[in-house]
Every structure is written in structure tokens, then in C-alpha cells.
Design a protein around this motif. Structure first.
Motif, PDB file in Angstrom:
ATOM      1  N   ALA A 174       0.824  -1.203   0.000  1.00 31.72           N
ATOM      2  CA  ALA A 174       0.000   0.000   0.000  1.00 31.72           C
ATOM      3  C   ALA A 174       0.862   1.258   0.000  1.00 31.72           C
ATOM      4  N   GLN A 175       0.333   2.295  -0.607  1.00 33.34           N
ATOM      5  CA  GLN A 175       1.050   3.566  -0.688  1.00 33.34           C
ATOM      6  C   GLN A 175       0.841   4.390   0.584  1.00 33.34           C
ATOM      7  N   ASP A 176       1.639   5.456   0.694  1.00 32.61           N
ATOM      8  CA  ASP A 176       1.517   6.444   1.770  1.00 32.61           C
ATOM      9  C   ASP A 176       1.637   5.833   3.162  1.00 32.61           C
ATOM     10  N   ILE A 177       2.566   4.876   3.291  1.00 41.32           N
ATOM     11  CA  ILE A 177       2.910   4.307   4.595  1.00 41.32           C
ATOM     12  C   ILE A 177       4.293   4.836   4.962  1.00 41.32           C
ATOM     13  N   TYR A 178       4.418   5.432   6.138  1.00 40.12           N
ATOM     14  CA  TYR A 178       5.687   6.025   6.564  1.00 40.12           C
ATOM     15  C   TYR A 178       6.096   5.382   7.895  1.00 40.12           C
ATOM     16  N   ARG A 179       7.265   4.740   7.881  1.00 34.86           N
ATOM     17  CA  ARG A 179       7.711   3.985   9.055  1.00 34.86           C
ATOM     18  C   ARG A 179       8.755   4.781   9.830  1.00 34.86           C
ATOM     19  N   PHE A 180       8.434   5.091  11.071  1.00 41.50           N
ATOM     20  CA  PHE A 180       9.324   5.862  11.931  1.00 41.50           C
ATOM     21  C   PHE A 180      10.061   4.927  12.902  1.00 41.50           C
ATOM     22  N   HIS A 181      11.136   5.438  13.474  1.00 42.33           N
ATOM     23  CA  HIS A 181      11.900   4.690  14.477  1.00 42.33           C
ATOM     24  C   HIS A 181      11.094   4.582  15.765  1.00 42.33           C
ATOM     25  N   SER A 182      11.107   3.387  16.368  1.00 44.59           N
ATOM     26  CA  SER A 182      10.444   3.173  17.654  1.00 44.59           C
ATOM     27  C   SER A 182      11.491   2.889  18.719  1.00 44.59           C
ATOM     28  N   PRO A 183      11.361   3.480  19.899  1.00 45.74           N
ATOM     29  CA  PRO A 183      12.388   3.311  20.928  1.00 45.74           C
ATOM     30  C   PRO A 183      12.554   1.855  21.359  1.00 45.74           C
ATOM     31  N   ASN A 184      13.792   1.416  21.456  1.00 46.68           N
ATOM     32  CA  ASN A 184      14.139   0.099  21.999  1.00 46.68           C
ATOM     33  C   ASN A 184      15.245   0.340  23.015  1.00 46.68           C
ATOM     34  N   ILE A 185      14.857   0.480  24.263  1.00 44.99           N
ATOM     35  CA  ILE A 185      15.786   0.887  25.318  1.00 44.99           C
ATOM     36  C   ILE A 185      16.992  -0.046  25.392  1.00 44.99           C
ATOM     37  N   TYR A 186      16.778  -1.348  25.245  1.00 48.41           N
ATOM     38  CA  TYR A 186      17.866  -2.308  25.375  1.00 48.41           C
ATOM     39  C   TYR A 186      18.938  -2.091  24.318  1.00 48.41           C
ATOM     40  N   ARG A 187      18.533  -1.711  23.120  1.00 51.60           N
ATOM     41  CA  ARG A 187      19.498  -1.556  22.022  1.00 51.60           C
ATOM     42  C   ARG A 187      19.828  -0.092  21.727  1.00 51.60           C
ATOM     43  N   ARG A 188      19.718   0.758  22.724  1.00 46.41           N
ATOM     44  CA  ARG A 188      20.109   2.159  22.555  1.00 46.41           C
ATOM     45  C   ARG A 188      21.634   2.272  22.486  1.00 46.41           C
ATOM     46  N   PRO A 189      22.168   3.351  21.921  1.00 49.47           N
ATOM     47  CA  PRO A 189      23.619   3.557  21.908  1.00 49.47           C
ATOM     48  C   PRO A 189      24.192   3.568  23.323  1.00 49.47           C
ATOM     49  N   LYS A 190      25.350   2.959  23.494  1.00 53.07           N
ATOM     50  CA  LYS A 190      25.957   2.859  24.826  1.00 53.07           C
ATOM     51  C   LYS A 190      26.216   4.218  25.460  1.00 53.07           C
ATOM     52  N   SER A 191      26.414   5.221  24.630  1.00 54.43           N
ATOM     53  CA  SER A 191      26.748   6.546  25.157  1.00 54.43           C
ATOM     54  C   SER A 191      25.543   7.279  25.745  1.00 54.43           C
ATOM     55  N   MET A 192      24.344   6.753  25.545  1.00 55.63           N
ATOM     56  CA  MET A 192      23.129   7.448  25.981  1.00 55.63           C
ATOM     57  C   MET A 192      22.503   6.796  27.202  1.00 55.63           C
ATOM     58  N   THR A 193      22.012   7.642  28.107  1.00 55.55           N
ATOM     59  CA  THR A 193      21.151   7.151  29.168  1.00 55.55           C
ATOM     60  C   THR A 193      19.770   6.866  28.568  1.00 55.55           C
ATOM     61  N   GLU A 194      18.901   6.228  29.340  1.00 58.58           N
ATOM     62  CA  GLU A 194      17.554   5.938  28.841  1.00 58.58           C
ATOM     63  C   GLU A 194      16.819   7.227  28.474  1.00 58.58           C
ATOM     64  N   GLU A 195      16.910   8.220  29.333  1.00 60.04           N
ATOM     65  CA  GLU A 195      16.194   9.472  29.082  1.00 60.04           C
ATOM     66  C   GLU A 195      16.773  10.212  27.880  1.00 60.04           C
ATOM     67  N   GLU A 196      18.092  10.189  27.735  1.00 64.21           N
ATOM     68  CA  GLU A 196      18.711  10.820  26.564  1.00 64.21           C
ATOM     69  C   GLU A 196      18.283  10.116  25.283  1.00 64.21           C
ATOM     70  N   TYR A 197      18.173   8.808  25.357  1.00 65.53           N
ATOM     71  CA  TYR A 197      17.760   8.046  24.179  1.00 65.53           C
ATOM     72  C   TYR A 197      16.318   8.362  23.798  1.00 65.53           C
ATOM     73  N   ILE A 198      15.431   8.452  24.785  1.00 63.79           N
ATOM     74  CA  ILE A 198      14.041   8.800  24.491  1.00 63.79           C
ATOM     75  C   ILE A 198      13.977  10.199  23.885  1.00 63.79           C
ATOM     76  N   ASP A 199      14.769  11.129  24.418  1.00 63.55           N
ATOM     77  CA  ASP A 199      14.840  12.475  23.825  1.00 63.55           C
ATOM     78  C   ASP A 199      15.267  12.396  22.360  1.00 63.55           C
ATOM     79  N   PHE A 200      16.260  11.556  22.100  1.00 64.38           N
ATOM     80  CA  PHE A 200      16.757  11.383  20.738  1.00 64.38           C
ATOM     81  C   PHE A 200      15.670  10.835  19.822  1.00 64.38           C
ATOM     82  N   CYS A 201      14.912   9.854  20.308  1.00 64.66           N
ATOM     83  CA  CYS A 201      13.832   9.271  19.498  1.00 64.66           C
ATOM     84  C   CYS A 201      12.742  10.295  19.213  1.00 64.66           C
ATOM     85  N   ILE A 202      12.437  11.124  20.184  1.00 60.66           N
ATOM     86  CA  ILE A 202      11.440  12.179  19.974  1.00 60.66           C
ATOM     87  C   ILE A 202      11.950  13.201  18.958  1.00 60.66           C
TER      88      ILE A 202
END
Length: 446
Positions: A174-202
Motif C-alpha cells: 500500500a502507498q503512503d505508509i511512513y515507518r518511523f523509528h520506535s524506541p528500543n531501550i535495550y538496544r540504545r547507543p551505549k553513550s546514551m542514558t535511557e532518558e537521553e535516548y528517548i529524547d533522541f527518538c522524539i
């Protein structure tokens, strides 16, 4: 073992005969997670055709939260069978459909008028929800997320992630489907805290509303509050709140897909209730019917009323048999003692898995909500490299010892824990003992 009874290997001789017939009669693309051939099932126990008794930790992929063959549901179906099977909701009106719709309207979040449409499967529920959102907004685009699973129809497969397993070879989508990144806390970059990662996802979410699609073109944003096939990943509250804020600002319909996470599994009727975020439309299926083919779309009355007369519905939708079973099921699922038990079951599983994680370096993460949990297997806890072969080996070993298990996760390296909530503590610990033993044996190369 008190609940597991093994009279033959699994699969035994009768099961092997059925599996051979399955291979000859059914399409090879119809996957099967185990080689268990069922004769009967009750509560959390399954008997196969060879007389073996197994403990069910898969629950029909979250379909039997109330257990196999709950008596209240069986009685309701029998009573309905004596009245009528189906005259068609597009042709006639029967009170049970109305009663069930009224019940779901009262149970789903949101202090606003609601209406409910019934369908037959989770895919149909999502199809209808998206269609009504498009009709209501007069917009074409839908935002979904990485790791999502929404079904196998053309539209819902377009929304579904994990290309190789579900989408490969099936052609255009189907057309007009847009897939965005969804937060996965376990696989966040090592340099980020959980809150920093959520900020990044937002922040990425906001960027995508510029680079991928403009909000003025978006009819709906659909998300699983706890991703199912993606690996039982709870979506952080702040990210759900961000979606709500964007939807409110731009007139977008917020759809919560509760097909797997809903119906009492997480300790609340719907998993999104844990966040306090109120969606516009909710899709439900699986455990609302205790295995019967029924699904529901419940949402704001003005959205549900948007399509023209005759624009929604289906021949089998609202089957009185399925509705009778679903009504009996949901009345049990929303009882405080049932929801409390879901939390207790989740706590027992989590505690046992955390202890295993300390013993076994192959366990990378344990996550979920309530009694919707996974263990993610990795080659090393530090590198987090997925180990799908190990997960499969543990499943095969556990099934051979009498536990029904299935996989999940983007990398298919997770094992789901979806036992019926009515499982006893004894059955739960017995099953977890088998899984722990299986992990140790696979590690030892046995």
C-alpha cells in the motif's frame, strides 16, 4: 514433574502421522512453531494425540489469556447455539452485538462518546481502523513504526515490519505508509542514558515529520503500546505522550493496536492504560474471544461514524457465537482478581528469568509488561549480538521436555512468555524449571 506427562517422544507416532498429512495437505508457507499435535486443552495444559501432557507458555500467541476452554465461555457458546448461529449483522439486529459493543465502549480509555465495530481478526480490525481514520480526516498517509506487526492483509502487511519473515516475495504494498523509528531501550547507543535516548527518538520523530511526511497529510499514527512480534518492547510513556501531542496539534487519529498486548495480559485491560495516554481508536482481537474469531474497533463516535452508510461491515462480523464467547471472556478479564493475577504471574516469571540471567551470559534482556514477557538471547551480554540459533535450540529442547514455546523479536532471538493467566504457581514454576534446564543443556552442547 506433576503436570508434564510424557508417554512418547514429541512428536510421537500419531503426531508424526498428522504432521505428514499436514505437509501433504496444507501450504508449506503456513508455519508451525512446534510439532505438537493437539488432542485437547484445558486451562494451561495441552494434551497431544499421543497422550502426552504439556504446559502451554505460548497461549496461542496471546489468544487464551483466560485459559483453554474456560467454563464460562463454553457455557455461553452452548447457550447461544440453542438460539441462533448467525443471521448477519448487515441484515438483522441482535442484542448480544449491542451489549458487547456497549461493554467495550465503557471499558476502553477516554471520557468521550464511543462506538464499536466488530470484525473477525486483528488484521480486519486494523484495516477498519485505518480506513475510518482516512475517511474521517480525508488524508492519505499513515505513520507506523519499526518492529511493528499489524497483520497479513495487503494494508496491514504494508504496516508490518520484519521484511524477510512476513513480506518477502509478496509484491507491491500500500502507498503512503511512513515507518518511523520506535524506541528500543535495550538496544540504545551505549553513550546514551535511557532518558537521553528517548529524547533522541522524539527528536527523530520531529525530523521525520519534515523529511518523510508532513503532518497535514497524515490520517493516523498507529502503534502497539507494547510491541508484540517486535520483541515485547514497551513503548516509553514520554514517546506515547509525544504521539498524543502531535495528533492533537495536527488533527491526526491516534490508533492503539492492542491485539496482542490487550485483554488483561499486562495487568490492565489494555496495555496503553499503564501510560495514562488516551488513544482515539483501539483495535482488539486475540484474547477478547478466548480463541474464537472476533475482533473489535472501538473509538471516538465521530470517527467511527465517518464512513457512509454501508461503508463498513462484513458477512461474519459480529457472529453471535463469537460475541457470546467474547462477552463471557471480557467479563472475566476485567475482574480485579484476574488483573492482579496477571501481575503476579508476570512477577514470578520476571523473578525466575532475572535469576537465570545472572547464571547464563546468553541472556541479554528480560522485558515486557505484566505477564507479557520475553527473554532475549545474545552471544554475549556486553556485545548484545543476537543469537537466534540459541533461542531456537532452547525452544526445541523445552518442547521435547513438555513446554510449548514460541519465538519473537526483530532478530527472532527472543522467547515469548504468554502463558494463560489462569496457570497455577506449580505449573508456572514447573515450566520455568524445564526452560532453565534446557538453557543449561544447550549451553553444555547436550
Amino acid at each position: 514433574m506433576k503436570n508434564i506427562i510424557l508417554k512418547t517422544e514429541i512428536p510421537g507416532p500419531k503426531s508424526k502421522e498428522l504432521l505428514a498429512r499436514r505437509a501433504a495437505a496444507l501450504p508449506s508457507g503456513l508455519g508451525k512453531s512446534t510439532e505438537v499435535c493437539v488432542e485437547s486443552a484445558l486451562g494451561a495444559l495441552v494434551q497431544d494425540v499421543d497422550g502426552n501432557q504439556l504446559i502451554d507458555f505460548a497461549g496461542g500467541i496471546g489468544m487464551v489469556n483466560l485459559g483453554h476452554r474456560p467454563q464460562a465461555v463454553v457455557d455461553a457458546i452452548k447457550e447461544q447455539l440453542e438460539k441462533q448461529i448467525h443471521t448477519g449483522a448487515l441484515v438483522t439486529t441482535f442484542e448480544s452485538y449491542l451489549e458487547f459493543a456497549e461493554l467495550l465502549n465503557s471499558l476502553t480509555p477516554g471520557n468521550f462518546p464511543k462506538k464499536t465495530l466488530l470484525a473477525n481478526s486483528g488484521s480486519e480490525a486494523v484495516e477498519n481502523a485505518v480506513a475510518m481514520a482516512k475517511y474521517y480526516t480525508k488524508r492519505p498517509a499513515i505513520i507506523c513504526f519499526e518492529g511493528a506487526y499489524h497483520g497479513r492483509t495487503m494494508l496491514t502487511l504494508s504496516l508490518t515490519s520484519k521484511y524477510g519473515l512476513f513480506k518477502k516475495g509478496f509484491g507491491s504494498y500500500a502507498q503512503d505508509i511512513y515507518r518511523f523509528h520506535s524506541p528500543n531501550i535495550y538496544r540504545r547507543p551505549k553513550s546514551m542514558t535511557e532518558e537521553e535516548y528517548i529524547d533522541f527518538c522524539i527528536e527523530r520523530f520531529d525530523q521525520n515529520l519534515i523529511s518523510h511526511v508532513d503532518p497535514s497529510a497524515v490520517a493516523a499514527i498507529i502503534i502497539e503500546p507494547v510491541q508484540g512480534e517486535g520483541g515485547f518492547i514497551p513503548v516509553p510513556k514520554r514517546f506515547l505522550e509525544k504521539i498524543r501531542q502531535v495528533c492533537d496539534t495536527h488533527g491526526i487519529v491516534f490508533i492503539a493496536d492492542e491485539v496482542q498486548a490487550g485483554a488483561g495480559r499486562t495487568g490492565k485491560f489494555l496495555s496503553i492504560e499503564h501510560s495514562g495516554v488516551v488513544p482515539d481508536v483501539v483495535t482488539m482481537a486475540k484474547s477478547i474471544g478466548s480463541g474464537l474469531p472476533i475482533s473489535a474497533i472501538t473509538g471516538k463516535a465521530e470517527i467511527m461514524d465517518a464512513p457512509h452508510l454501508g461503508g463498513v461491515g462484513g458477512t461474519y462480523s459480529g457472529s453471535p457465537i463469537a460475541v457470546a464467547g467474547a462477552m463471557a471472556t471480557v467479563k472475566e478479564l476485567v475482574k480485579p482478581e484476574f488483573l492482579n493475577r496477571a501481575t503476579e504471574v508476570g512477577n514470578i516469571i520476571t523473578s525466575r528469568l532475572k535469576a537465570m540471567q545472572e547464571k547464563f551470559n546468553c541472556i541479554g534482556d528480560i522485558r515486557g509488561l505484566g505477564a507479557m514477557l520475553v527473554v532475549e538471547f545474545v552471544k554475549n551480554q556486553d556485545t548484545k549480538e543476537p543469537d537466534m540459533d540459541f533461542a531456537m535450540a532452547v525452544i526445541k529442547k523445552s518442547v521435547s521436555k513438555g513446554i510449548i514455546l514460541i519465538r519473537a523479536g526483530l532478530y527472532t532471538n527472543c522467547i515469548r512468555f504468554l502463558p494463560p493467566i489462569v496457570i497455577t504457581d506449580e505449573q508456572l514454576h514447573e515450566g520455568l524449571d524445564v526452560i532453565e534446564e534446557s538453557i543449561a543443556e544447550v549451553l553444555a552442547g547436550k
